[in-house]
Design an enzyme around this catalytic site. Structure first.
Site, PDB file in Angstrom:
ATOM      1  N   GLY A 277      22.946  16.258 -13.249  1.00 58.61           N
ATOM      2  CA  GLY A 277      21.471  16.954 -14.112  1.00 58.61           C
ATOM      3  C   GLY A 277      20.699  15.722 -15.027  1.00 58.61           C
ATOM      4  O   GLY A 277      20.118  14.180 -14.440  1.00 58.61           O
ATOM      5  N   ARG A 278      21.735  15.102 -15.969  1.00 55.09           N
ATOM      6  CA  ARG A 278      21.804  14.171 -16.842  1.00 55.09           C
ATOM      7  C   ARG A 278      21.674  12.341 -16.159  1.00 55.09           C
ATOM      8  O   ARG A 278      20.780  11.745 -16.450  1.00 55.09           O
ATOM      9  CB  ARG A 278      22.578  14.131 -18.024  1.00 55.09           C
ATOM     10  CG  ARG A 278      22.555  13.699 -19.697  1.00 55.09           C
ATOM     11  CD  ARG A 278      23.495  13.125 -20.391  1.00 55.09           C
ATOM     12  NE  ARG A 278      24.138  14.530 -20.483  1.00 55.09           N
ATOM     13  CZ  ARG A 278      23.759  15.121 -21.975  1.00 55.09           C
ATOM     14  NH1 ARG A 278      22.284  14.523 -22.299  1.00 55.09           N
ATOM     15  NH2 ARG A 278      23.753  17.082 -22.047  1.00 55.09           N
ATOM     16  N   CYS A 343       9.637  23.032 -40.405  1.00 53.32           N
ATOM     17  CA  CYS A 343       9.847  23.170 -41.060  1.00 53.32           C
ATOM     18  C   CYS A 343      11.438  23.732 -40.893  1.00 53.32           C
ATOM     19  O   CYS A 343      11.797  24.943 -41.754  1.00 53.32           O
ATOM     20  CB  CYS A 343       9.339  24.766 -41.403  1.00 53.32           C
ATOM     21  SG  CYS A 343       7.276  24.129 -42.076  1.00 53.32           S
ATOM     22  N   TYR A 372      16.922  17.318 -20.590  1.00 52.92           N
ATOM     23  CA  TYR A 372      17.364  18.197 -21.820  1.00 52.92           C
ATOM     24  C   TYR A 372      16.540  17.649 -22.471  1.00 52.92           C
ATOM     25  O   TYR A 372      16.853  17.588 -24.160  1.00 52.92           O
ATOM     26  CB  TYR A 372      18.351  18.255 -22.102  1.00 52.92           C
ATOM     27  CG  TYR A 372      19.807  18.516 -21.018  1.00 52.92           C
ATOM     28  CD1 TYR A 372      20.130  19.995 -20.959  1.00 52.92           C
ATOM     29  CD2 TYR A 372      20.490  17.545 -20.809  1.00 52.92           C
ATOM     30  CE1 TYR A 372      20.329  19.961 -19.779  1.00 52.92           C
ATOM     31  CE2 TYR A 372      20.691  18.141 -19.604  1.00 52.92           C
ATOM     32  CZ  TYR A 372      21.578  19.276 -18.582  1.00 52.92           C
ATOM     33  OH  TYR A 372      21.957  19.271 -18.053  1.00 52.92           O
TER      34      TYR A 372
HETATM   35  C1  LIG Z   1      26.864  24.400 -13.923  1.00 53.78           C
HETATM   36  C2  LIG Z   1      26.460  23.487 -14.651  1.00 53.78           C
HETATM   37  N1  LIG Z   1      26.057  22.143 -13.313  1.00 53.78           N
HETATM   38  C3  LIG Z   1      25.177  21.244 -13.725  1.00 53.78           C
HETATM   39  C4  LIG Z   1      25.314  20.840 -15.201  1.00 53.78           C
HETATM   40  C5  LIG Z   1      24.868  19.182 -15.536  1.00 53.78           C
HETATM   41  O1  LIG Z   1      25.549  19.184 -16.659  1.00 53.78           O
HETATM   42  P1  LIG Z   1      25.254  17.478 -16.496  1.00 53.78           P
HETATM   43  O2  LIG Z   1      23.342  17.300 -17.012  1.00 53.78           O
HETATM   44  O3  LIG Z   1      25.494  16.895 -17.770  1.00 53.78           O
HETATM   45  O4  LIG Z   1      25.063  16.129 -15.082  1.00 53.78           O
HETATM   46  C6  LIG Z   1      25.290  22.300 -15.811  1.00 53.78           C
HETATM   47  C7  LIG Z   1      24.878  21.807 -17.206  1.00 53.78           C
HETATM   48  O5  LIG Z   1      25.006  21.976 -18.542  1.00 53.78           O
HETATM   49  C8  LIG Z   1      25.314  23.101 -15.159  1.00 53.78           C
HETATM   50  O6  LIG Z   1      26.541  24.067 -16.666  1.00 53.78           O
END
Ligand SMILES: Cc1ncc(COP(=O)(O)O)c(C=O)c1O
Length: 391
Positions: A277-278, A343, A372
């Site tokens: 993801g990240r 706040c 995120y």
């Molecule tokens: C099951 C699962 N897969 C993949 C990811 C993606 O992680 P990242 O954004 O660190 O690559 C997450 C993120 O928390 C996750 O919970």
């Protein structure tokens, strides 16, 4: 990000950010789609023959999703809401891997109706529940067991998921019971995979490598019982460098991660999957916010902007670092706390940060906010959500 003619630009094609503030109304998340494509290609090249299921919790903007689908990604989802968003954005059920510890009966039923690609199961009662529902529906669910190898990857405790005291995945000692349950529901559950996700923002790989070794052994023993087992999903979690001065380390981290993964898993001779993801999104997004006040106290100079923890919670939640740059390059410097309107004293983007001199009305870019960011935003204090623009 770099300045060209004193204005901040983003991405491989150096797109001007300043021009996006012409009719400014409220904070804007800007995502550079060329940048996302570039990241996807780089990861796909490093992880050859691995199917990438983008973890859409990082950023579920529909244009971003459509872009990644076009690049060849599948989607890793954690709720029925994400399944719906993925389908609306062009993914098919055959592109979807469904993780998450709290799948409800309704969510499972809908996922089975759609015949999605794989359900990553996170507990014995969940496996039992899926078996029972699938049996009643006359369906066969494709199951991967998300296993928790009890490994520390040295990340922030709030984003670690592979330790015994985390709620995610299943302990290896549970395997005999999982096998029994899979056999009990042999007509409605098909074991297709083993899955793993140790946590997020992983920047060193000793723990990860150890986890792969542990789960490889589990894969071998499960394969003897279930000939249908054919996939290994090694999750997401590859970290990015938020401190931009060290950005050039990132390519070598990707290569190291890929090498460890592919070398460890090649003997399994099976289909490989990942859930990043990240890494795909973070650098490709920026949050633009406008300075409302510069407030001096005896202790500090606060730069109060119109965005805050309600739009980007990472600094408040994990004390995460984000580079902050003015859209117009300036020369004089000051030291500021960059804070929002919410706040809560935890509502800050940066503390004691050296920045070019800032004035009311200036625009600031909070860098590396593509992952995120908006997906964790809220309307706390009845503040509006930020806008999103894809460029
Ligand atoms: C099951 C699962 N897969 C993949 C990811 C993606 O992680 P990242 O954004 O660190 O690559 C997450 C993120 O928390 C996750 O919970």
């Amino acid at each position: 990000m770099e300045y060209i003619n004193n204005e901040l630009h983003i991405g491989p094609n150096k797109k001007n950010l300043k021009s996006l503030t012409a009719n400014y109304m409220r904070p804007i998340y800007v995502y550079d789609l060329d940048f996302i494509r570039m990241r996807f290609k780089a990861m796909a090249a490093a992880l050859q023959n691995v199917r990438i299921f983008y973890a859409m919790k990082a950023n579920s903007n529909p244009e971003v999703l459509a872009c990644l689908k076009e690049c060849g990604a599948g989607a890793d989802v954690v709720s029925l809401g994400e399944i719906k968003r993925a389908l609306e954005s062009g993914f098919t059920p055959a592109d979807i891997v469904y993780s998450g510890v709290g799948k409800t009966r309704h969510e499972i039923t809908e996922a089975l109706k759609l015949e999605i690609y794989q359900i990553n199961v996170e507990s014995l009662p969940e496996l039992e529940r899926i078996g029972e529902i699938a049996k009643a529906m006359g369906k066969k669910a494709s199951i991967a067991l998300r296993l928790n190898p009890d490994i520390d990857i040295k990340t922030h405790p709030y984003i670690a998921t592979g330790l015994r005291d985390n709620k995610f995945g299943m302990e290896l000692s549970l395997i005999p019971e999982l096998i029994a349950c899979l056999k009990k529901y042999a007509s409605s559950l098909e074991l297709v995979g083993v899955s793993l996700h140790l946590g997020s923002q992983m920047l060193e790989f000793d723990g990860y490598q150890e986890a792969l070794e542990r789960l490889k052994n589990v894969y071998h023993s499960l394969k003897q019982e279930f000939s249908t087992l054919r996939r290994f999903d090694f999750g997401g979690g590859l970290g990015i460098i938020y401190e931009r001065s060290e950005l050039d380390k990132e390519q070598s981290l990707l290569q190291e991660y890929a090498k460890i993964t592919l070398n460890s898993l090649k003997e399994l001779n099976c289909e490989l999957q990942s859930e990043p993801g990240r890494w795909l999104l973070a650098h490709a997004g920026v949050l633009i916010t406008q300075v409302q006040y510069v407030k001096k106290t005896s202790e500090k100079t606060f730069v109060i902007v119109d965005s805050g923890m309600n739009h980007l919670v990472r600094p408040s939640l994990y004390e995460a670092y984000h580079t902050i740059l003015p859209l117009d390059k300036k020369s004089h410097e000051g030291v500021y706390d960059i804070v929002g309107p919410i706040c809560e004293s935890s509502d800050f983007f940066a503390k004691d940060r050296k920045l070019p001199e800032v004035k009311e009305g200036d625009f600031l870019a909070i860098a590396d906010a593509g992952a995120y960011g908006y997906s964790m935003a809220s309307t706390y204090n009845q503040q509006e959500l930020p806008l999103e623009i894809c460029i």
